[in-house]
Design a protein around this motif. Sequence first.
Motif, short mmCIF file in Angstrom:
data_model
loop_
_atom_site.label_atom_id
_atom_site.label_comp_id
_atom_site.label_asym_id
_atom_site.label_seq_id
_atom_site.Cartn_x
_atom_site.Cartn_y
_atom_site.Cartn_z
N VAL A 160 4.81 108.40 15.03
CA VAL A 160 6.17 108.79 14.70
C VAL A 160 6.86 109.38 15.93
N SER A 161 8.17 109.49 15.86
CA SER A 161 8.96 109.97 16.98
C SER A 161 8.51 111.35 17.42
N LYS A 162 8.41 111.55 18.74
CA LYS A 162 8.07 112.79 19.41
C LYS A 162 6.57 113.07 19.50
N GLU B 70 12.54 109.92 22.96
CA GLU B 70 13.72 109.06 22.89
C GLU B 70 13.34 107.60 23.07
N ASP B 71 12.13 107.27 22.63
CA ASP B 71 11.62 105.89 22.66
C ASP B 71 11.70 105.25 24.04
N ILE B 72 11.31 106.04 25.04
CA ILE B 72 11.15 105.52 26.39
C ILE B 72 9.84 104.73 26.46
N ILE B 73 9.87 103.59 27.14
CA ILE B 73 8.67 102.80 27.39
C ILE B 73 8.59 102.58 28.90
N GLY C 26 6.45 110.78 22.44
CA GLY C 26 6.67 112.19 22.72
C GLY C 26 5.38 112.82 23.19
N VAL C 27 5.29 114.15 23.12
CA VAL C 27 4.10 114.84 23.62
C VAL C 27 3.43 115.70 22.56
N LEU C 28 3.94 115.68 21.32
CA LEU C 28 3.35 116.49 20.27
C LEU C 28 2.11 115.82 19.69
#
Length: 251
Positions: A178-180, A88-91, A140-142
């Motif tokens: 990319v996201s995730k 969720e685009d946490i920084i 993300g973690v993937l």
Amino acid sequence: MESTPRGKVLIINNEYFNHPEFPNRNGTQAESRRLFDLFQNILHFDVRTVYNCTAEQMHSELKSFSQDEGLHDVDCCVVAILSHGGQEDIIYGVDGHKVNGVPQTGTFIRSSEIQAFFTTGACPAMRNKPKLFIGQFCRGVLEDTLDGIMHLGSLGCDVVKDNCTPSFADMFFLYATVSKFVAYRGQFVQTLCEIISKYACSRHIKDMATLLHSKMAQLELGRYVTISEERGTLRKNWFFNPPPTTHVMMV
């Protein structure tokens, strides 16, 4: 781009973290120096770097930068954040913390918060001017592998119109991944700086982003693969237009 300097840049470089779930980001100083050299010495921007910010300090630095009176005198601005990140685009700030895997409120910011600082209403000095956001952090973690199997990886690695300008117009985001997915240090920033250094005189930012994605996809990362990502709301082709190099004759 015609102003002198061409624009202003804020680099937030988080290396040392306070909690063991976030390892220190070794190698980030080299990436920060590459960005500084690119924008200060090649593209002729005014660059400021801040180090090891908590989430609250990142929030304060971004707000202060968006209100900088000097933005009225330049043609664009850039924000680059080098840190740990998450879904969720946490920084995360250097005070980033999780409890049972849940990010703790007050120890991170989100990309949407950064964007909100530079809307036409919040940052009138940047109305109708392009804004670039560079993110070197996991999203993300993937992790993606050569065989196409994705698995969990480890840490890397309201809207209104104002003067007929949509609030979120003329923004462009470049993410290391990319996201995730996780991001790998030592690749994205170096590749980005090489491409902009080579093509800033002849290509606009979206063209350069396409070259960036192509180069990132070709990186040799063992069994892993990665690719950068862009998103944005630019209404025109954005050329950095660096000034010609000044040659000094020695006598």
